[in-house]
Design an enzyme around this catalytic site. Sequence first.
Site, short mmCIF file in Angstrom:
data_model
loop_
_atom_site.label_atom_id
_atom_site.label_comp_id
_atom_site.label_asym_id
_atom_site.label_seq_id
_atom_site.Cartn_x
_atom_site.Cartn_y
_atom_site.Cartn_z
N CYS A 94 0.87 -1.19 0.00
CA CYS A 94 0.00 0.00 0.00
C CYS A 94 0.90 1.23 0.00
O CYS A 94 0.71 2.15 0.79
CB CYS A 94 -0.95 0.00 1.18
SG CYS A 94 -0.15 0.08 2.77
N HIS A 98 0.62 5.69 3.65
CA HIS A 98 1.11 6.19 4.94
C HIS A 98 1.72 7.58 4.79
O HIS A 98 1.65 8.40 5.72
CB HIS A 98 2.11 5.21 5.56
CG HIS A 98 1.45 3.96 6.04
ND1 HIS A 98 0.71 3.91 7.19
CD2 HIS A 98 1.37 2.73 5.50
CE1 HIS A 98 0.21 2.69 7.36
NE2 HIS A 98 0.60 1.95 6.33
NI1 NFE Z 1 0.67 -2.72 3.72
FE1 NFE Z 1 -1.86 -1.05 4.24
C1 NFE Z 1 -3.29 -0.91 3.17
C2 NFE Z 1 -2.24 0.39 5.20
S1 NFE Z 1 -2.60 -2.31 5.79
S2 NFE Z 1 -1.11 -2.73 2.93
O1 NFE Z 1 -4.12 -0.89 2.38
O2 NFE Z 1 -2.44 1.34 5.75
O3 NFE Z 1 -4.04 -2.62 6.15
#
Ligand code: NFE
Length: 574
Positions: free
Chosen positions: A66, A70
Amino acid sequence: MSTQRVVVDPITRIEGHLRVEAILDDSNRIRDAVSSGTMWRGIELILEGRDPRDAWAFCERICGVCTTVHALASVRAVEDAIGTRVPVNADIIRNIMFLTQYVQDHVIHFYHLHALDWVDIVSALKADPRRTSELAQTVSPHWPKSSPGYFQDLLGTLKTFVESGQLGLFDNAYWGHPAYKLPPEANLMAVAHYLEALKWQKEIIKIHTVFGGKNPHPNYLVGGMASAIALESDHAINIERLNMVRTLITDAIQIVEQLYLPDLLAIASFYPEWTQYGGGLGNYLCYGDLPQAGIDDPSKFLFPRGAILDRNLSEVLEVDPRDPEGIREEVAHSWYEYPEGQEALHPWEGTTKPNYTGPKPPYEQLDEQGAYSWLKSPRWKGHAMEVGPLARMLVGYASGREEFREVVGEALGRLKLPATALFSTLGRTAARGLETRLAVHWLLAEYDRLIANLKAGDTATANTERWEPSTWPAECRGFGFTEAPRGALGHWVTIRDGRIAAYQIVVPSTWNASPRDSRGQHGAYEAALLGTPMARPDQPVEILRTIHSFDPCLACASHVIGPDGGTLAEIVIR
Ligand code: NFE
Ligand code: MG
């Protein structure tokens, strides 16, 4: 009563390290389940004392799957704390990055992480290429690669591959298991599309390299985006680059509309029983995302914010992630220690103090009466919640958003299923496909919005008014969020004298994979497994189907690596 325990550790075709223990009754139905995150990294602690303008670069490296989410949540948290807002173009570019991530990640999940739970590669060897061609032309009439010769060639390649005895990444699955229901031709078609999607996914993600310089882990900026745009320049994002983005988006629409959705519906039609299992909690939470009128107006987000309790689609409850009584994390069954007397903490008050009390690895089984996971247990107003595609589609649907109603209604109509079928493993997998359909068209719309804005003369992508820490309050705190592909993601930051004093991240897979809380309420994975019958407990494909329907990411969920368990693949039955 039977106490047979099926242990799957690690669950493969996910990111990170997840262990699931399922306790079966006498008829091999799952009567209890244990979900454990078995890795720890400590990103929240690494952030303490750093410059908040750098936080996104650390957070983003929580995960390469993902990637970008973040960073997005982090810059929003810092912007919220220091009181700055970004230019319209920055919101649009962030939306484009977000939607590109969705389309790539969801297609990869469907074909490369989840499809082999439903598609038997070895059975594909028995397929008749001519009949496969006919099937493919019925399922996806507009997809060009569907001739008998194409499938004949693929079959030849597949045979060589299997006869060599080196299945590589296709090795070690439960081929021939009675739970696989597709005819050989459908299996061959799915294998073909698996390979097509694999080639395509490296193309779509070039959009990240245009706006963010690279992928994974494209660049973000507190106050906007580090994407200099000048349509006629050779040294910035110019019209040629933007035209390439448009081509990549129209190719993505073709992949989603002509491969992903038709394959999803075709495969789903063979597995109607999976609308009966895997529903789980029935509580759903979304922060919402894709601002159309700035970050402060959630009513204009394309994905609405809200919560649904107890499968009640007639009421969408208001969610306030700043409310100290709303979102709180517990550690009753987690390998962390909280301050004396504290049971549940809102993330602005949250702490991360590891305290491993589990057995010395390698171990046979976990004790669910005590602490058994590196994941905390986030709860909303005391409720265990599911987050992710199903939550988003249900909150959109229940909020009366027309686009959601259309895509959900059409898919249910095609499969001849009632809306209650959504509360299931198959419902969750279908919801991901349906939101990808929304996402890929929104991607084009956001692109057009960007171009219109640029042509109108607005090329600003960053607001640097509050760049210098001297312009910040001595102490401030902020909340940043996004709807990551796997669900609601929140970052809560406290800044003191220009440095990060505290940082807490509550991640989608933490919600879904969380252990029991102090009241014994299961997390979403655990709840979803209850009641599922297993055909062959020593080949737990049913567990994989339901767990994979959430698309787990444990790297995100614990963001925190611990003792190496040593054993890499083990299925234990006792
Ligand atoms: Ni590493 Fe992520 C996503 C985040 S985890 S994949 O989508 O935030 O649930
Ligand atoms: Mg956390």
